[in-house]
Design a protein around this motif. Structure first.
Motif, mmCIF file in Angstrom:
data_model
loop_
_atom_site.group_PDB
_atom_site.id
_atom_site.type_symbol
_atom_site.label_atom_id
_atom_site.label_comp_id
_atom_site.label_asym_id
_atom_site.label_seq_id
_atom_site.Cartn_x
_atom_site.Cartn_y
_atom_site.Cartn_z
ATOM 1 N N ILE A 9 -7.063 5.027 -6.831
ATOM 2 C CA ILE A 9 -6.763 3.943 -5.890
ATOM 3 C C ILE A 9 -7.343 2.627 -6.410
ATOM 4 O O ILE A 9 -6.665 1.598 -6.421
ATOM 5 N N ASP A 55 0.817 -1.210 0.000
ATOM 6 C CA ASP A 55 0.000 0.000 0.000
ATOM 7 C C ASP A 55 0.855 1.265 0.000
ATOM 8 O O ASP A 55 0.398 2.320 -0.426
ATOM 9 N N TYR A 73 -1.445 4.828 -7.357
ATOM 10 C CA TYR A 73 -2.714 5.459 -6.957
ATOM 11 C C TYR A 73 -2.777 6.901 -7.464
ATOM 12 O O TYR A 73 -3.835 7.426 -7.782
ATOM 13 N N LYS A 87 1.581 3.819 -3.882
ATOM 14 C CA LYS A 87 1.013 5.174 -3.895
ATOM 15 C C LYS A 87 1.224 5.888 -5.242
ATOM 16 O O LYS A 87 0.292 6.515 -5.750
#
Ligand SMILES: Cc1cc2nc3c(=O)[nH]c(=O)nc-3n(C[C@H](O)[C@H](O)[C@H](O)COP(=O)(O)OP(=O)(O)OC[C@H]3O[C@@H](n4cnc5c(N)ncnc54)[C@H](O)[C@@H]3O)c2cc1C
Lengths: 332, 266
Positions: B197, B73, B80, B77
């Motif tokens: 995302i 995660d 995203y 980024k």
């Protein structure tokens, strides 16, 4: 194969004079060269630098290499790295020190990779290991939260040093030394960049890095208008206004006002930090100040860990009265 | 325009300074509990610089992250935010590198990608603050480089870069392909949108080991280091602040001025 020997200082030139950082580095280099029992040499690179070598000798150098060429008028990575590669290969220093400046930050790593060696950036202390004779390079890491000491077995050992971390020697015009001119021999077509324009971002008044009093504001100042109050206090104290990063990012003040890891290093007699929290990346640029005063409404703010005097209040209520009283005390 | 961005996962540099701890026995930083790592902020701005160019003239953005224990995660980024592809140089042998071994591995990965017009890096990573990897990659790949950029405009196969200096900035023109390192003066990096995302979650990073980029494990990470870390320690702060009080903020202000005068500081 020739041996790497001696200490070399890359001396920056600023407006036709040796830059302050150059004399600081020569002071530090002198000590290292003496500890090794070896020579200290200086390198000057630019256009119209002839004659400045004497200043480097007066400030501690035994020998000066000058590379003077119209193509070296502006700092450009390709031309300066090429020239420095040539100088280092000719002079074979064991240690090469540059300033952690706009030039040094760019030149040192690229030169280190070109010469197949390693560099330590932004050192605040340099020493010779008595046993190995290697350079012990202590630098700030993790935004100033920690310090780390490095060594390298590669030659030459390259380091950049932070402004104001070292003390210059008192210049002695009677010192003797040799000045050696080295030809740049640059191929203009190998310079892959072109400087089109230089845009100064003047901060009015006394230069931040030279000021004896610095009034710095943080995010809590809130807007450009708020900084006018800091300017007034700075004027009364004959000081300069600085800032943390957020006021620069928000364009309340010019970028050149930023103090810290990636901004200016200041070591004034008095530093007044207003509505700033005291993040490590900021403190690393001002913790060398003699007296630190903090005004912050949060008693837990990190700035109080380094401050000598503090007020826990809204700055808007404190600053006008403080400025008035200071004016009265200073009779101005 | 094919753009490559190097982005590193680091301990959050803006975590409260009091949470920063060093383990002196291992010379390592103890990650603050409960604080998630982040992409080094200047690297995020490098991603932003790439996105602005792609927004203006199209192209593809490939992000490379090197490290171990990369949290998906965190390293996703840039995806995203809108980057197209993510390559992870993730292997134990990449761990504990220095500027030299890191730049070498990244340069070899970039060589393998092959086609690129610009390589972006942050001006320095927020952990070791060395600011060498960008210049190192440029040197290894033989690219021209411009460091500490705040604005990049592309025209006619060239980049016009505003390079931040101590007292302003200079405008530098560089031929492409080139390596550019990015500073915070570029402006804030965009926040990922919900759509971004969702799209990023669906993308799987490509994972490369040393053999995939044609290097030996002994050339990267700790084994490839040219510098040795002797000691990592925290500076001692004296921590003795005299808090000046008063019946009102104004009175405290007056007392502070008197105090500074008395101590001959002003
Ligand atoms: C790699 C890296 C490099 C960086 N380099 C730098 C650098 O060179 N220089 C730099 O400064 N930062 C730098 N930073 C940013 C740094 O980490 C901090 O984010 C920044 O210094 C915080 O600025 P600040 O203290 O103004 O803001 P904040 O941390 O938000 O603090 C604001 C303070 O103002 C106080 N306050 C608010 N309102 C009032 C009021 N009315 N009265 C009194 N007090 C008030 C609050 O209590 C708070 O303590 C860097 C960060 C990274 C990651």
């Amino acid at each position: 194969m020739a041996e790497y020997k001696g200490v070399m200082i890359y001396c920056e030139v600023n407006e036709g004079k040796l830059a302050a950082i150059a004399t600081e580095l020569l002071g530090c280099g002198r000590k290292l060269a003496d500890a090794l029992g070896q020579e200290l040499c200086a390198v000057l690179v630019g256009s119209n630098i002839t004659g400045l070598g004497k200043g480097a000798i007066a400030s501690g150098a035994d020998k000066v290499y000058e590379v003077n060429d119209p193509l070296l008028k502006d700092y450009q990575t390709d031309s300066y790295v090429t020239v420095m590669e040539k100088v280092v290969k000719q002079a074979m220093p064991q240690i090469l020190i540059l300033g952690q400046t706009s030039i040094g930050r760019d030149l040192a790593p690229r030169l280190a990779f070109r010469l197949d060696t390693a560099a330590a950036m932004d050192c605040i202390a340099l020493a010779i290991d008595p046993d190995s004779k290697q350079l012990l390079q202590t630098r700030s890491v993790y935004g100033g939260n920690a310090l780390a000491t490095f060594t390298s077995a590669c030659s030459p050992q390259i380091a950049t040093v932070r402004a104001k971390a070292m003390s210059p020697l008192k210049p002695d015009a009677s010192r003797q030394g040799e000045v050696i001119a080295i030809k740049a021999d640059l191929d203009p077509s190998a310079i892959r960049t072109k400087v089109l324009e230089k845009v100064p971002e003047e901060v009015a008044g006394i230069k931040l890095e030279d000021a004896e009093v610095v009034v710095a504001g943080g995010r809590g100042i809130g807007n450009a208008d708020g900084f006018k109050q800091l300017q007034e206090l700075a004027r009364v104290l004959k000081g300069a206004v600085g800032a943390t990063r957020p006021p620069c990012d928000n364009e309340w003040v010019p970028d050149a006002a930023q103090i810290g890891l990636t901004g200016k290093i200041v070591t004034p007699d008095l530093y007044i930090g207003v509505a700033l929290s005291g993040a490590s990346q900021h403190l690393t640029g001002c913790s060398g100040s003699k007296s630190i005063v903090a005004i912050n409404k949060d008693p837990e703010a990190n700035i109080f860990k380094v401050a000598h005097f503090g007020i826990v209040e809204d700055w808007k209520k404190v600053l006008p009265a403080f400025t008035e009283k200071v004016k009265e005390l200073l009779g101005g | 325009m094919n753009i490559i961005v190097c982005a590193k996962q680091v301990i959050d540099p803006e975590a409260p300074p009091a949470s920063f701890k060093v383990d002196p026995s291992s010379n390592k930083v103890v990650p603050p509990p409960g604080v998630s790592p982040v992409i080094s902020p200047f690297d995020e701005q490098a991603v932003e610089a790439a996105l602005r160019i792609r927004d203006a003239q199209g192209g593809k953005i490939t992000v490379i992250s090197l490290g171990v224990n990369l949290l998906r995660d965190v390293v996703k980024k840039p995806l995203y935010m809108g980057a197209d592809e993510l390559i992870l140089l993730e292997d134990e042998s990449f761990a504990e590198g220095d500027s030299w071994s890191t730049a070498y591995a990244l340069a070899m990965a970039i060589k393998k990608i092959g086609e690129y017009d610009i390589v972006f890096c942050g001006r320095q990573a927020a952990d070791w603050d060395a600011g060498q990897v960008g210049s190192g990659i440029a040197e290894i790949l033989g690219l021209p480089g411009v460091t500490v950029a705040k604005k990049i405009d592309i025209t006619d196969g060239k980049a016009r870069v505003e390079r931040v200096t101590a007292d302003g900035y200079e405008v530098v023109e560089v031929s492409l392909p080139a390596l550019i390192t990015v500073s915070n003066e570029l402006g804030e990096a965009r926040s990922p949108t919900l759509k971004g995302i969702m799209a990023g979650k669906k993308k799987e990073p490509v994972i490369w080991k040393p053999a995939d980029i044609g290097v030996e494990a002994s050339q990267v990470g700790a084994a490839g280091r040219r510098t040795g870390l002797l000691k990592l320690f925290q500076p001692v702060r004296e921590g003795k602040c005299e808090i000046i009080e008063g019946a009102s903020p104004e009175e405290a202000a007056v007392n502070l001025a008197l105090k500074l005068r008395e101590a001959k500081i002003i």
